[in-house]
Scaffold this motif. Sequence first.
Motif, short mmCIF file in Angstrom:
data_model
loop_
_atom_site.label_atom_id
_atom_site.label_comp_id
_atom_site.label_asym_id
_atom_site.label_seq_id
_atom_site.Cartn_x
_atom_site.Cartn_y
_atom_site.Cartn_z
N LYS A 293 0.84 -1.19 0.00
CA LYS A 293 0.00 0.00 0.00
C LYS A 293 0.88 1.25 0.00
O LYS A 293 1.87 1.33 0.73
N GLY A 294 0.51 2.21 -0.87
CA GLY A 294 1.25 3.46 -0.94
C GLY A 294 2.42 3.47 -1.88
O GLY A 294 3.06 4.51 -2.07
N SER B 281 4.56 2.97 -5.61
CA SER B 281 4.37 3.47 -6.97
C SER B 281 4.75 2.40 -7.97
O SER B 281 5.69 1.64 -7.75
N GLU C 230 -3.83 -0.94 -3.48
CA GLU C 230 -3.82 0.44 -2.96
C GLU C 230 -2.49 1.13 -3.23
O GLU C 230 -1.97 1.87 -2.38
N CYS C 231 -1.93 0.87 -4.41
CA CYS C 231 -0.76 1.64 -4.82
C CYS C 231 -1.14 3.11 -4.92
O CYS C 231 -2.23 3.46 -5.40
N ALA C 232 -0.25 4.00 -4.49
CA ALA C 232 -0.56 5.43 -4.50
C ALA C 232 -0.40 6.04 -5.88
O ALA C 232 -1.15 6.96 -6.26
N THR C 233 0.56 5.55 -6.64
CA THR C 233 0.83 6.08 -7.99
C THR C 233 0.83 4.91 -8.96
O THR C 233 1.62 3.97 -8.80
N THR D 50 -3.47 6.47 -12.12
CA THR D 50 -3.39 7.87 -11.71
C THR D 50 -2.78 8.75 -12.80
O THR D 50 -3.03 9.97 -12.83
#
Length: 371
Positions: free
Chosen positions: A185-186, A188, A209-212, A232
């Motif tokens: 999670k978080g 890129s 739930e990758c941030a990028t 994203t």
Amino acid sequence: MKITAAIATAPKADFELADLQLDEPRADEILVRIAAVGLCHTDLVARDQILPVPLPAVFGHEGAGVVVRVGANVSKVAEGDHVVLTFRSCGVCARCVAGEPTYCEQALALNYTGCRPDGSKSLHRHDAPVSSNFFGQSSFATYALAYEANVVKVDPAIPLDLLGPLGCGVQTGAGAVLRALACPKGSSIVILGGGSVGLSAVLGAVLAECATIIVSDPITERRALAMELGATHVLDPTVERVDKMVRGLTGAGADYALDTTGAGPVMESALASLRPHGTLGLLGVPSNPTQGLPGLASTVLLSGYTIKGIIEGDSEPDSFIPELLSHYLAGRFPFDKLISRYRFDQINEAVRDHHEGKIVKAVLTMPDPVQ
């Protein structure tokens, strides 16, 4: 028994629909009536002899259908069960016992030789053998023989014309992110290629739930679909230098890069997009059989890069395919948005549309498909 199948007779030639004879199931075999089958790039790689399965051959390895009969030694499924067909593994080697069936020590013999392990072929045309048992199924046909190791029982309420791609392309892309790379999670990730595998990786990255989540693809419609699915950012590699853009979006580079193309320059670009100590996953089958790994040894060493080959997303199908279906039913994994349906007799049209980038994933539906 008499079946209809799409035969590959020469590299890069159209598939030919013809009547064939399929053996009755042996003690360890399962006869499946195919309702629908996905078209995968690997089928075309085999037809074109980059994977040298002897021609003539029946390919197809994303089958979905209904069990018709089972051999005496089969207990996993029964007549009437709805199943997804996937790759075959032996179940007894060290890798299989360790829960890593994608790296089965017998994988080549069980999936790519065009015959059973004893050398026999289950398909014949006018008494002449036709290569069979591709991925333990050869499901470009109205019926196929499969095995306990490569059938996954599924909920009969889910339409079969959706399910075939779970057996290879979808589980490969999603599994690459969720299993092989295990992106936290978080983190890129940059995904090179927006075909069915790449966009399935996008879906996996959303679940992780990758941030990028950055997707690079030259086709406008695929970039738009990537954004719809949860990317994203999207990049056009024909007008933008991918590694430079990724560094601009992430700072020092992406934590993970995933190449789905197998093309040398694209793999180089993927490696150059990583931050120090990043990981590059390789999914695409190179069209050039002598293609080397990307990067200089000194670059990989000094940056602490990991380059990881990934087969079928490091999936364990009996658990991973039901997991993906549970996400789909909950509205978290809309892989159906990747699918375009064609009648089985439109297989060559589907291949052309695939090559021209008009579609993401073709699914061929059989006459009078089982519901």
